[in-house]
Scaffold this motif. Structure first.
Motif, PDB file in Angstrom:
ATOM      1  N   VAL A   1      36.995  29.730  81.312  1.00  0.00           N
ATOM      2  CA  VAL A   1      38.304  30.314  81.557  1.00  0.00           C
ATOM      3  C   VAL A   1      38.474  31.494  80.611  1.00  0.00           C
ATOM      4  N   ASN A   2      38.570  32.674  81.179  1.00  0.00           N
ATOM      5  CA  ASN A   2      38.698  33.906  80.394  1.00  0.00           C
ATOM      6  C   ASN A   2      37.661  33.982  79.272  1.00  0.00           C
ATOM      7  N   GLY A   3      36.439  33.591  79.588  1.00  0.00           N
ATOM      8  CA  GLY A   3      35.343  33.671  78.627  1.00  0.00           C
ATOM      9  C   GLY A   3      35.227  32.486  77.682  1.00  0.00           C
ATOM     10  N   HIS A   4      36.098  31.493  77.779  1.00  0.00           N
ATOM     11  CA  HIS A   4      36.050  30.297  76.931  1.00  0.00           C
ATOM     12  C   HIS A   4      35.496  29.129  77.747  1.00  0.00           C
ATOM     13  N   LYS A   5      34.466  28.468  77.223  1.00  0.00           N
ATOM     14  CA  LYS A   5      33.904  27.292  77.900  1.00  0.00           C
ATOM     15  C   LYS A   5      34.803  26.101  77.597  1.00  0.00           C
ATOM     16  N   LEU A   6      35.284  25.446  78.650  1.00  0.00           N
ATOM     17  CA  LEU A   6      36.181  24.306  78.495  1.00  0.00           C
ATOM     18  C   LEU A   6      35.546  23.044  79.052  1.00  0.00           C
ATOM     19  N   ASP A   7      35.699  21.974  78.307  1.00  0.00           N
ATOM     20  CA  ASP A   7      35.275  20.647  78.744  1.00  0.00           C
ATOM     21  C   ASP A   7      36.471  20.029  79.460  1.00  0.00           C
ATOM     22  N   ASN A   8      36.295  19.662  80.708  1.00  0.00           N
ATOM     23  CA  ASN A   8      37.400  19.154  81.520  1.00  0.00           C
ATOM     24  C   ASN A   8      37.169  17.710  81.942  1.00  0.00           C
ATOM     25  N   LYS A   9      36.201  17.017  81.341  1.00  0.00           N
ATOM     26  CA  LYS A   9      35.817  15.699  81.845  1.00  0.00           C
ATOM     27  C   LYS A   9      36.896  14.638  81.687  1.00  0.00           C
ATOM     28  N   ASP A  10      37.827  14.794  80.760  1.00  0.00           N
ATOM     29  CA  ASP A  10      38.897  13.813  80.599  1.00  0.00           C
ATOM     30  C   ASP A  10      40.058  14.058  81.550  1.00  0.00           C
ATOM     31  N   ALA A  11      40.045  15.159  82.269  1.00  0.00           N
ATOM     32  CA  ALA A  11      41.160  15.518  83.145  1.00  0.00           C
ATOM     33  C   ALA A  11      41.063  14.869  84.527  1.00  0.00           C
ATOM     34  N   LYS A  12      39.985  14.199  84.804  1.00  0.00           N
ATOM     35  CA  LYS A  12      39.761  13.532  86.093  1.00  0.00           C
ATOM     36  C   LYS A  12      39.876  14.527  87.247  1.00  0.00           C
ATOM     37  N   ASN A  13      40.958  14.444  88.033  1.00  0.00           N
ATOM     38  CA  ASN A  13      41.110  15.294  89.216  1.00  0.00           C
ATOM     39  C   ASN A  13      42.056  16.467  88.985  1.00  0.00           C
ATOM     40  N   ASN A  14      42.171  16.910  87.762  1.00  0.00           N
ATOM     41  CA  ASN A  14      43.053  18.017  87.422  1.00  0.00           C
ATOM     42  C   ASN A  14      42.262  19.100  86.705  1.00  0.00           C
ATOM     43  N   ILE A  15      42.897  20.238  86.564  1.00  0.00           N
ATOM     44  CA  ILE A  15      42.327  21.335  85.781  1.00  0.00           C
ATOM     45  C   ILE A  15      43.238  21.518  84.577  1.00  0.00           C
ATOM     46  N   TRP A  16      42.693  21.318  83.382  1.00  0.00           N
ATOM     47  CA  TRP A  16      43.461  21.479  82.144  1.00  0.00           C
ATOM     48  C   TRP A  16      43.066  22.788  81.485  1.00  0.00           C
ATOM     49  N   ILE A  17      44.059  23.611  81.172  1.00  0.00           N
ATOM     50  CA  ILE A  17      43.802  24.905  80.550  1.00  0.00           C
ATOM     51  C   ILE A  17      44.773  25.086  79.381  1.00  0.00           C
ATOM     52  N   PRO A  18      44.281  25.404  78.188  1.00  0.00           N
ATOM     53  CA  PRO A  18      45.197  25.750  77.098  1.00  0.00           C
ATOM     54  C   PRO A  18      45.892  27.077  77.414  1.00  0.00           C
ATOM     55  N   THR A  19      47.188  27.110  77.322  1.00  0.00           N
ATOM     56  CA  THR A  19      47.959  28.307  77.661  1.00  0.00           C
ATOM     57  C   THR A  19      47.552  29.505  76.832  1.00  0.00           C
ATOM     58  N   LYS A  20      47.203  29.275  75.560  1.00  0.00           N
ATOM     59  CA  LYS A  20      46.947  30.388  74.633  1.00  0.00           C
ATOM     60  C   LYS A  20      45.740  31.248  75.023  1.00  0.00           C
ATOM     61  N   ILE A  21      44.852  30.779  75.901  1.00  0.00           N
ATOM     62  CA  ILE A  21      43.701  31.605  76.267  1.00  0.00           C
ATOM     63  C   ILE A  21      43.983  32.499  77.478  1.00  0.00           C
ATOM     64  N   GLY A  22      45.233  32.495  77.931  1.00  0.00           N
ATOM     65  CA  GLY A  22      45.619  33.363  79.041  1.00  0.00           C
ATOM     66  C   GLY A  22      45.577  34.824  78.645  1.00  0.00           C
ATOM     67  N   LYS A  23      45.268  35.662  79.602  1.00  0.00           N
ATOM     68  CA  LYS A  23      45.213  37.110  79.377  1.00  0.00           C
ATOM     69  C   LYS A  23      46.557  37.695  79.822  1.00  0.00           C
ATOM     70  N   ILE A  24      47.235  38.373  78.889  1.00  0.00           N
ATOM     71  CA  ILE A  24      48.519  38.991  79.192  1.00  0.00           C
ATOM     72  C   ILE A  24      48.256  40.280  79.975  1.00  0.00           C
ATOM     73  N   ILE A  25      48.836  40.369  81.178  1.00  0.00           N
ATOM     74  CA  ILE A  25      48.615  41.560  82.001  1.00  0.00           C
ATOM     75  C   ILE A  25      49.869  42.417  82.129  1.00  0.00           C
ATOM     76  N   LYS A  26      51.032  41.865  81.751  1.00  0.00           N
ATOM     77  CA  LYS A  26      52.258  42.627  81.781  1.00  0.00           C
ATOM     78  C   LYS A  26      53.272  41.953  80.868  1.00  0.00           C
ATOM     79  N   LYS A  27      54.024  42.714  80.121  1.00  0.00           N
ATOM     80  CA  LYS A  27      55.053  42.140  79.255  1.00  0.00           C
ATOM     81  C   LYS A  27      56.422  42.360  79.808  1.00  0.00           C
TER      82      LYS A  27
END
Length: 167
Positions: free
Chosen positions: A141-167
């Motif tokens: 996600v945005n260049g960060h490798k994430l381990d998602n194995k504990d999320a089962k059938n969901n996608i877990w993403i830390p908000t802080k790695i989001g790319k700001i495209i507009k303020k």
């Protein structure tokens, strides 16, 4: 008489433990969780874009904005997350790349998604229930490798790695 009781008991035990049920749930994911949402702002819009796998997010397959947004009333809770669930479930294993755009200002590029069919079981008194579904184990996600194995059938993403495209 004891032989008859013993035989009856064994038959009852075999009957209750042989009632296995199998359910194949062929959907891609239940929801997308943006974890650690350190803001009181509740997102109003999500754009979910599917791209051909390994196309460097250039070959758009599908675009969807029909998601329910949850978790806004619990911003002070210990989970502090926003949950995006599709109104129509996506089926099959994820064999595409994803771009998420939140309120036209925050972007997540999800690539290199590793998923596979997996089986989980739950034991009841009348045997076991087996669920066969798609599990997402890891992703970029945005260049960060994430381990998602504990999320089962969901996608877990830390908000802080989001790319700001507009303020």
């Amino acid at each position: 008489m004891d032989t008859l009781k013993c035989f009856s008991l064994v038959c009852i035990i075999l009957l209750f433990t042989s009632c296995d049920e199998y359910y194949k749930e062929d959907y891609s994911f239940d929801g997308i969780y943006l974890r650690e949402w350190d803001s009181s702002i509740c997102p109003k819009k999500i754009v979910f874009e599917k791209y051909a796998k390994n196309s460097n997010l250039k070959n758009l397959i599908q675009k969807d904005s029909n998601f329910n947004i949850e978790g806004c009333n619990r911003s002070k809770s210990k989970f502090n997350q926003r949950i995006f669930t599709p109104s129509t479930l996506y089926s099959g294993q994820i064999n595409y790349d994803i771009k998420l755009i939140i309120d036209d200002s925050l972007q997540y590029e999800i690539t290199n998604i590793k998923s596979k069919l997996d089986t989980t079981s739950f034991t009841f008194t009348l045997g076991r229930k087996y669920y066969i579904d798609n599990r997402i184990y890891s992703m970029m996600v945005n260049g960060h490798k994430l381990d998602n194995k504990d999320a089962k059938n969901n996608i877990w993403i830390p908000t802080k790695i989001g790319k700001i495209i507009k303020k």
